[in-house]
Design a protein around this motif. Structure first.
Motif, mmCIF file in Angstrom:
data_model
loop_
_atom_site.group_PDB
_atom_site.id
_atom_site.type_symbol
_atom_site.label_atom_id
_atom_site.label_comp_id
_atom_site.label_asym_id
_atom_site.label_seq_id
_atom_site.Cartn_x
_atom_site.Cartn_y
_atom_site.Cartn_z
ATOM 1 N N UNK A 155 2.995 9.589 -10.033
ATOM 2 C CA UNK A 155 2.460 9.974 -11.233
ATOM 3 C C UNK A 155 1.671 10.988 -11.358
ATOM 4 N N UNK A 156 0.947 11.314 -10.122
ATOM 5 C CA UNK A 156 0.119 12.564 -10.229
ATOM 6 C C UNK A 156 1.186 13.925 -10.034
ATOM 7 N N UNK A 157 2.125 13.592 -9.548
ATOM 8 C CA UNK A 157 2.985 14.909 -9.708
ATOM 9 C C UNK A 157 3.518 14.996 -10.916
ATOM 10 N N UNK A 158 3.864 14.044 -11.694
ATOM 11 C CA UNK A 158 4.339 14.110 -13.339
ATOM 12 C C UNK A 158 3.082 14.925 -13.954
ATOM 13 N N UNK A 159 1.928 14.224 -13.944
ATOM 14 C CA UNK A 159 0.972 14.845 -14.603
ATOM 15 C C UNK A 159 0.914 16.581 -14.286
ATOM 16 N N UNK A 160 0.790 16.797 -12.876
ATOM 17 C CA UNK A 160 0.765 18.025 -12.364
ATOM 18 C C UNK A 160 1.877 19.082 -13.018
ATOM 19 N N UNK A 161 3.080 18.331 -13.249
ATOM 20 C CA UNK A 161 4.162 19.388 -13.852
ATOM 21 C C UNK A 161 3.804 19.783 -15.254
ATOM 22 N N UNK A 162 3.149 19.030 -16.077
ATOM 23 C CA UNK A 162 2.620 19.252 -17.304
ATOM 24 C C UNK A 162 1.529 20.365 -17.420
ATOM 25 N N UNK A 194 -3.843 21.330 -0.891
ATOM 26 C CA UNK A 194 -5.170 20.728 -0.421
ATOM 27 C C UNK A 194 -5.779 19.697 -1.390
ATOM 28 N N UNK A 195 -6.072 20.193 -2.413
ATOM 29 C CA UNK A 195 -6.816 19.641 -3.632
ATOM 30 C C UNK A 195 -5.894 18.540 -4.039
ATOM 31 N N UNK A 196 -4.543 18.548 -3.930
ATOM 32 C CA UNK A 196 -3.930 17.522 -4.332
ATOM 33 C C UNK A 196 -3.887 16.166 -3.490
ATOM 34 N N UNK A 197 -3.879 16.677 -1.903
ATOM 35 C CA UNK A 197 -3.928 15.769 -0.913
ATOM 36 C C UNK A 197 -5.249 14.976 -1.041
ATOM 37 N N UNK A 198 -6.312 15.551 -1.455
ATOM 38 C CA UNK A 198 -7.678 15.070 -1.626
ATOM 39 C C UNK A 198 -7.625 14.036 -2.704
ATOM 40 N N UNK A 199 -6.982 14.430 -3.964
ATOM 41 C CA UNK A 199 -6.962 13.518 -5.219
ATOM 42 C C UNK A 199 -6.349 12.340 -4.736
ATOM 43 N N UNK A 200 -5.137 12.639 -4.050
ATOM 44 C CA UNK A 200 -4.245 11.475 -3.528
ATOM 45 C C UNK A 200 -5.119 10.369 -2.644
ATOM 46 N N UNK A 219 0.816 -1.017 -0.063
ATOM 47 C CA UNK A 219 -0.099 0.069 0.016
ATOM 48 C C UNK A 219 0.807 1.316 0.094
ATOM 49 N N UNK A 220 1.903 1.261 0.872
ATOM 50 C CA UNK A 220 2.689 2.310 0.897
ATOM 51 C C UNK A 220 3.554 2.536 -0.544
ATOM 52 N N UNK A 221 3.761 1.565 -1.100
ATOM 53 C CA UNK A 221 4.468 1.523 -2.546
ATOM 54 C C UNK A 221 3.578 2.074 -3.527
ATOM 55 N N UNK A 222 2.433 1.602 -3.348
ATOM 56 C CA UNK A 222 1.293 2.054 -4.280
ATOM 57 C C UNK A 222 1.101 3.660 -4.192
ATOM 58 N N UNK A 223 0.927 3.884 -3.124
ATOM 59 C CA UNK A 223 0.844 5.393 -2.672
ATOM 60 C C UNK A 223 1.948 6.356 -2.992
ATOM 61 N N UNK A 224 3.215 5.739 -2.975
ATOM 62 C CA UNK A 224 4.229 6.382 -3.528
ATOM 63 C C UNK A 224 4.256 6.543 -5.010
ATOM 64 N N UNK A 225 3.947 5.516 -5.731
ATOM 65 C CA UNK A 225 3.788 5.656 -7.137
ATOM 66 C C UNK A 225 2.444 6.592 -7.583
ATOM 67 N N UNK A 226 1.392 6.227 -6.786
ATOM 68 C CA UNK A 226 0.456 7.454 -7.119
ATOM 69 C C UNK A 226 0.745 8.663 -7.124
ATOM 70 N N UNK A 227 1.520 9.040 -6.096
ATOM 71 C CA UNK A 227 1.949 10.589 -5.793
ATOM 72 C C UNK A 227 3.037 10.997 -6.741
#
Length: 175
Positions: free
Chosen positions: A90-97, A107-113, A80-88
């Motif tokens: 991937x989400x950070x990469x998409x936000x960088x775009x 706050x919105x980022x945390x809610x999405x994660x 679960x921790x590894x999945x959370x790290x991977x989600x975070x």
């Protein structure tokens, strides 16, 4: 002689059982996790989370193999921790775009994660075939026929499995 709890163990019996497992196996679990993680602090956190899960499990019978149970729970928490790290990540990469002007707040980022984690946990509870069918239909957008060809199933089997998966998701979300 193996004792067993009544159908619903009393709070005192449950607490005593958890305390006994904790006293007997906590240091072993922390050592195991420290070897895996290479970090005493993370190992202590994960051991705590593992025993927290044991407390919430409210098992009807004592653990026959407490170390196997604890190892399994800890392994699932690691996944679960590894999945959370991977989600975070991937989400950070998409936000960088995104242009800075439209980037969501912290706050919105945390809610999405958090929502993504809940969705992953919900999907993980599905049987493997149903999970694959659900993801092929919902994420990849494949038709029943395409899924059937990929998995060697009839269209009817795909439809039934997807229906069960959707009912499962509905029941988890709406109780």
């Amino acid at each position: 002689m193996t004792s067993s709890f009544p159908t619903a163990p009393s709070d005192d019996a449950h607490a005593a059982a958890v305390q006994a497992v904790y006293r007997s196996h906590h240091s072993w679990l922390r050592s195991l996790l420290q070897r895996k993680l290479g970090n005493a602090s993370d190992a202590a956190d994960l051991a705590h989370d593992t025993f927290e899960r044991l407390i919430r499990a409210r098992l009807d019978t004592p653990l026959a193999e407490p170390r196997a149970y604890l190892r399994t729970v800890a392994q699932r928490l690691l996944i679960g921790r590894a999945r959370r790290a991977a989600l975070e990540s991937a989400y950070a990469e998409s936000l960088a775009l995104l242009p800075q002007a439209v980037a969501p707040s912290v706050e919105s980022r945390a809610l999405v994660i958090e929502a993504l984690e809940q969705i992953c946990e919900l999907i993980d509870r599905l049987p493997m075939t149903s999970r694959r069918i659900f993801l092929m239909a919902q994420v990849e957008g494949l038709s029943y026929a395409e899924i059937g060809v990929r998995l060697g199933l009839s269209i009817n089997a795909v439809q039934k499995s997807l229906a069960r998966a959707l009912v499962h998701c509905y029941e988890v979300v709406y109780g």
